[in-house]
Design a protein around this motif. Structure first.
Motif, PDB file in Angstrom:
ATOM      1  N   ALA A 319       0.829  -1.208   0.000  1.00 17.51           N
ATOM      2  CA  ALA A 319       0.000   0.000   0.000  1.00 17.51           C
ATOM      3  C   ALA A 319       0.862   1.256   0.000  1.00 17.51           C
ATOM      4  CB  ALA A 319      -0.918  -0.007   1.216  1.00 17.51           C
ATOM      5  N   LEU A 320       1.980   1.228   0.742  1.00 18.58           N
ATOM      6  CA  LEU A 320       2.897   2.362   0.722  1.00 18.58           C
ATOM      7  C   LEU A 320       3.486   2.556  -0.665  1.00 18.58           C
ATOM      8  CD1 LEU A 320       4.908   1.897   4.058  1.00 18.58           C
ATOM      9  CD2 LEU A 320       3.489   3.864   3.485  1.00 18.58           C
ATOM     10  N   LYS A 321       3.880   1.426  -1.252  1.00 20.49           N
ATOM     11  CA  LYS A 321       4.561   1.475  -2.555  1.00 20.49           C
ATOM     12  C   LYS A 321       3.664   2.081  -3.633  1.00 20.49           C
ATOM     13  CE  LYS A 321       8.083  -0.369  -5.172  1.00 20.49           C
ATOM     14  NZ  LYS A 321       9.473  -0.679  -4.873  1.00 20.49           N
ATOM     15  N   GLU A 322       2.356   1.892  -3.499  1.00 28.00           N
ATOM     16  CA  GLU A 322       1.436   2.471  -4.482  1.00 28.00           C
ATOM     17  C   GLU A 322       1.479   3.992  -4.464  1.00 28.00           C
ATOM     18  OE1 GLU A 322      -2.638   1.121  -4.391  1.00 28.00           O
ATOM     19  OE2 GLU A 322      -1.939  -0.896  -3.893  1.00 28.00           O
ATOM     20  N   ALA A 323       1.847   4.566  -3.329  1.00 29.57           N
ATOM     21  CA  ALA A 323       1.903   6.032  -3.178  1.00 29.57           C
ATOM     22  C   ALA A 323       0.616   6.674  -3.665  1.00 29.57           C
ATOM     23  CB  ALA A 323       3.116   6.607  -3.912  1.00 29.57           C
ATOM     24  N   ASP A 324      -0.498   6.145  -3.195  1.00 25.60           N
ATOM     25  CA  ASP A 324      -1.792   6.619  -3.667  1.00 25.60           C
ATOM     26  C   ASP A 324      -2.270   7.779  -2.801  1.00 25.60           C
ATOM     27  OD1 ASP A 324      -4.198   6.910  -4.826  1.00 25.60           O
ATOM     28  OD2 ASP A 324      -5.112   5.120  -3.932  1.00 25.60           O
ATOM     29  N   PHE A 334       6.998   5.886  -6.521  1.00 24.40           N
ATOM     30  CA  PHE A 334       8.219   5.281  -6.012  1.00 24.40           C
ATOM     31  C   PHE A 334       8.883   4.472  -7.113  1.00 24.40           C
ATOM     32  CE2 PHE A 334       6.273   5.728  -1.707  1.00 24.40           C
ATOM     33  CZ  PHE A 334       7.277   6.517  -1.172  1.00 24.40           C
ATOM     34  N   GLY A 335      10.212   4.566  -7.212  1.00 30.21           N
ATOM     35  CA  GLY A 335      10.960   3.718  -8.120  1.00 30.21           C
ATOM     36  C   GLY A 335      11.182   2.348  -7.491  1.00 30.21           C
ATOM     37  N   PRO A 340      11.783   8.351  -4.596  1.00 33.84           N
ATOM     38  CA  PRO A 340      10.835   9.036  -5.475  1.00 33.84           C
ATOM     39  C   PRO A 340      11.284   9.101  -6.931  1.00 33.84           C
ATOM     40  CG  PRO A 340      11.378  10.390  -3.574  1.00 33.84           C
ATOM     41  CD  PRO A 340      12.316   9.243  -3.566  1.00 33.84           C
ATOM     42  N   VAL A 341      10.296   9.025  -7.822  1.00 27.38           N
ATOM     43  CA  VAL A 341      10.484   9.375  -9.222  1.00 27.38           C
ATOM     44  C   VAL A 341       9.630  10.612  -9.403  1.00 27.38           C
ATOM     45  CG1 VAL A 341      10.151   8.680 -11.606  1.00 27.38           C
ATOM     46  CG2 VAL A 341      10.765   6.977  -9.880  1.00 27.38           C
ATOM     47  N   GLN A 342      10.260  11.752  -9.667  1.00 26.71           N
ATOM     48  CA  GLN A 342       9.515  13.013  -9.630  1.00 26.71           C
ATOM     49  C   GLN A 342      10.174  14.067 -10.507  1.00 26.71           C
ATOM     50  OE1 GLN A 342       9.767  14.193  -5.510  1.00 26.71           O
ATOM     51  NE2 GLN A 342      11.986  14.013  -5.463  1.00 26.71           N
ATOM     52  N   ASP A 343       9.419  15.130 -10.766  1.00 26.72           N
ATOM     53  CA  ASP A 343       9.971  16.262 -11.506  1.00 26.72           C
ATOM     54  C   ASP A 343      10.788  17.130 -10.549  1.00 26.72           C
ATOM     55  OD1 ASP A 343       8.522  15.322 -13.578  1.00 26.72           O
ATOM     56  OD2 ASP A 343       6.968  16.874 -13.493  1.00 26.72           O
ATOM     57  N   ILE A 344      11.860  17.711 -11.059  1.00 19.55           N
ATOM     58  CA  ILE A 344      12.623  18.662 -10.249  1.00 19.55           C
ATOM     59  C   ILE A 344      12.668  19.993 -11.006  1.00 19.55           C
ATOM     60  CG2 ILE A 344      14.826  19.134  -9.107  1.00 19.55           C
ATOM     61  CD1 ILE A 344      15.160  16.131  -8.849  1.00 19.55           C
TER      62      ILE A 344
END
Lengths: 378, 305
Positions: A319-324, A334-335, A340-344
């Motif tokens: 459930a954490l990994k889903e980052a919902d 999440f990678g 995180p996989v995110q914009d910077i």
């Protein structure tokens, strides 16, 4: 425990019962006194704001001050795990404290959600299924700064950082994507507050830009002295030295400086607009990067609580990994290594009325993951 | 490496040394006259900086801010001496270290309680900001030049105070024989409070001057305190002359070491290795200097006995 296994066996929703019965206990170890207290207070305030807004009665948060000392943090973690019986740990700001606490905590089956520190060791070989980083891997913002330098046609950077692991990660991160030449590279002393010598060397080097990673008071000192030196080549840095808590102390010296961050108060989404407004209302100050990370950490945690019970480790982890959850920074995932996989973004320091703050002027990296994910086997 | 860069670094070292002197002067007087190890000296430096930042924010005047730093630090020093330190003169050094360490914690958390956890803003006034061009085409920040001049002026004032005035005579007498000057009718309790307040005022003044180019934050005094102890050990405990020479030696060694050592190593190593070895060695340079001085002169350059 037996009752719950039994309940699960006969098909009653175990999660609902367990959540009603005991809820979840969070242990927050963060820095609330000493020189680095501003960061910990922001993380705590952001986290508690989210908890307060959710108004749930099944989450309990225990907060302790680590005084920025690894030995204190380790003691607190032991106490939280053994006598407070927390299910989830969070809160640590500094990478050296994180390295002292996180591996031992996850080895004891606890979850750890990092609201700030992201040392490379824990993103690569030392990754763990129960460790989630909700901020960034340490190198990320520096990589973004390197990418920004390329796009801004900066080809001869002078780079400096303190001589300690996060400082070395910073310069490595910058150089990973930066394509230009280096006019100079200096490791300063950790905690150094006088940069006259470095500034003289920058002046003599003929650089076309300066990149520096000097967190906290070091950055304030550097920027004020830099502004006073009469040097006018552009300065680039990670968000840490241009954060809401620090900018007022730097003052005019920071105006116009470009810095890289995964969050800013002007990111336009419903979650962020609500966060910025409610944070200001609650605490009477603008939120910082750290506050946004604390807020996201709490919301991630509560999104997982809606889906699974923490005693069911597998389900809770999934459930954490889903980052919902609605991250205030927009898209968030999440990678493979739970980072995180995110914009910077690239931000510029501006003045709004009497307050120094940041404005987003572009995106440095999109859907950026860290460089260590390949080394993580889990 | 140009000669201009080298001269600039020498000026930087001098400025650093002069600031250290303001810290070390009070520390060495307090240790020399009262035999007290005052770890809370760095807190008085912080008090000065916060008082200056608060005053500057309220009035906008840098001169008033400097005055406020002197008054606030001297007052804090006098209060601390009257309430806490006074009880420690006859105790051994360990008790003094414990009590003054507790004072650091009280000052730090008290300051946070009053001013909050975020660094404060204190800036150089308009008329002292920006660089000036020195003979030879060296561009150097005017504010740092001012610090050098103010520091040297204070050093001259202190020497005059110690050498020429009645209080100076009492201080010197106190250093040589504490019991005797009490027996001769000098009000020793008042003299101690005065010296402590004077040392505190110098530390607070240094905090305010430096706060304008660095960050005004809780815990800013402790790193300087460590260097100030190195200075008084090198200079000889109790000696103002030693504090001045020691401070400038430490300032120059630290600045020039950090600048020259990596370059020296770069002549026979590759650049990044030279940088890391040079930086590491530069960080140690003042302690190596201290060890060297103690080897030749165990009581410091101007120490007694």
């Amino acid at each position: 425990m037996k009752f719950r296994t039994f309940a699960a066996a006969i098909g009653i929703s175990a999660t609902a019962i367990a959540a009603q019965a005991e809820g979840l206990k969070v242990g927050m170890i963060t820095t609330l006194s000493g020189g680095g207290a501003g960061l910990g207070i922001d993380v705590r305030d952001g986290f508690m704001l989210a908890v307060k807004q959710a108004a749930r009665d099944d989450i309990e948060v225990v907060i302790e001050d680590d005084q920025r000392k690894p030995d204190v943090a380790v003691q607190l973690a032991d106490k939280m795990i053994q006598s407070e019986k927390v299910d989830v740990l969070t809160g640590i700001i500094w990478s050296n404290l994180a390295m002292a606490v996180i591996p031992a905590s996850v080895a004891q089956g606890k979850f750890y959600l990092s609201p700030n520190a992201g040392p490379s060791q824990l993103a690569g070989k030392g990754c763990d299924p129960n460790y989630f980083n909700v901020a960034w891997q340490n190198d990320n913002l520096h990589e973004a700064a390197g990418a920004y330098a390329n796009s801004a046609d900066l080809t001869n950077s002078f780079i400096l950082a303190p001589n300690y692991p996060a400082g070395q990660d910073a310069l490595t991160g910058y150089k990973r994507l930066y394509e230009g030449e280096l006019a100079g590279e200096i490791y300063t002393k950790l905690g150094q507050t006088d940069y006259a010598s470095e500034i003289a060397q920058i002046r003599a080097s003929g650089a076309d830009s300066v990149y520096f990673f000097l967190p906290g008071g070091m950055g304030i000192s550097f920027l004020k002295q830099y502004a006073d030196s009469g040097l006018d080549i552009p300065v680039v840095g990670p968000a840490f030295s241009f954060d809401q808590g620090i900018l007022q102390a730097v003052g005019e010296a920071a105006l116009g400086v470009k810095n890289t961050s995964q969050w800013n108060k002007d990111i336009d989404n419903a979650a962020n607009n609500a966060f910025v407004a409610s944070f200001q209302k609650e605490y009477d100050r603008l939120p910082s990067l750290y506050a946004s990370q604390g807020f996201d950490t709490a919301n991630l945690l509560m999104s997982a609580m809606d889906k699974a019970d923490v005693s069911d480790t597998e389900a809770f982890r999934a459930a954490l990994k889903e980052a919902d959850f609605e991250s205030v920074r927009g898209d968030f995932a999440f990678g493979s290594n739970n980072h995180p996989v995110q914009d910077i973004y690239v931000r510029e320091v501006i003045k709004e009325g009497d307050v120094f703050t940041n404005k987003i002027i572009g995106t440095a990296l999109e859907d950026h993951a860290d460089a260590y994910a390949d080394q993580c086997n889990m | 490496m140009s000669i201009i860069l080298l001269i600039e670094q020498v000026l930087n070292g001098l400025q650093f040394g002069v600031m250290l002197f303001l810290m070390a002067a009070g520390l060495t007087l307090i240790f020399g006259v009262m035999g007290l190890i005052n770890l809370a000296h760095g807190s008085l430096y912080m008090v000065g900086a916060f008082a200056a930042a608060g005053t500057a924010a309220a009035t906008g005047s840098f001169v008033l801010a400097l005055a406020a730093s002197l008054v606030a630090a001297a007052t804090a020093g006098a209060i601390v001496e009257l309430t806490v330190i006074r009880r420690l003169y006859d105790r051994d050094h360990l008790d003094q270290v414990l009590a003054t360490f507790a004072l650091i914690l009280i000052f730090s958390e008290g300051t946070r309680w009053i001013f909050g956890s975020f660094p404060l803003f204190l800036d150089i006034p308009e008329y002292l900001s920006g660089p000036v061009t020195l003979p030879g085409g060296i561009e150097y920040p005017l504010y740092r030049l001012t610090i050098i001049l103010i520091g040297l002026a204070i050093a001259a004032g202190l020497f005059a105070l110690i050498a020429k005035t009645r209080i100076g005579i009492q201080i010197r007498a106190g250093e040589s024989d504490r019991e005797m000057i009490g027996a001769l009718g000098v009000n020793i309790a008042r003299l101690y409070t005065l010296i402590f307040a004077l040392g505190a005022a110098l530390a607070g003044f240094a905090g305010a001057l430096i706060g304008a180019i660095q960050s005004v934050q809780v815990g800013m005094g402790e790193p300087v305190l460590i260097l100030a102890f190195v200075v008084i050990v090198i200079g000889g405990i109790g000696s103002i002359k030693g504090a001045l020479v020691g401070a400038i030696l430490v300032g120059l060694t630290d600045t020039l070491g950090g600048f020259l050592l990596p370059r020296l190593f770069a002549t026979f190593m590759d650049a990044s290795a030279a940088m890391s070895v040079g930086s590491a060695l530069a960080a140690m340079s003042i302690y190596i200097l201290m060890a060297g001085v103690l080897l030749v002169r165990p009581t410091g350059l101007f120490g007694g006995q």
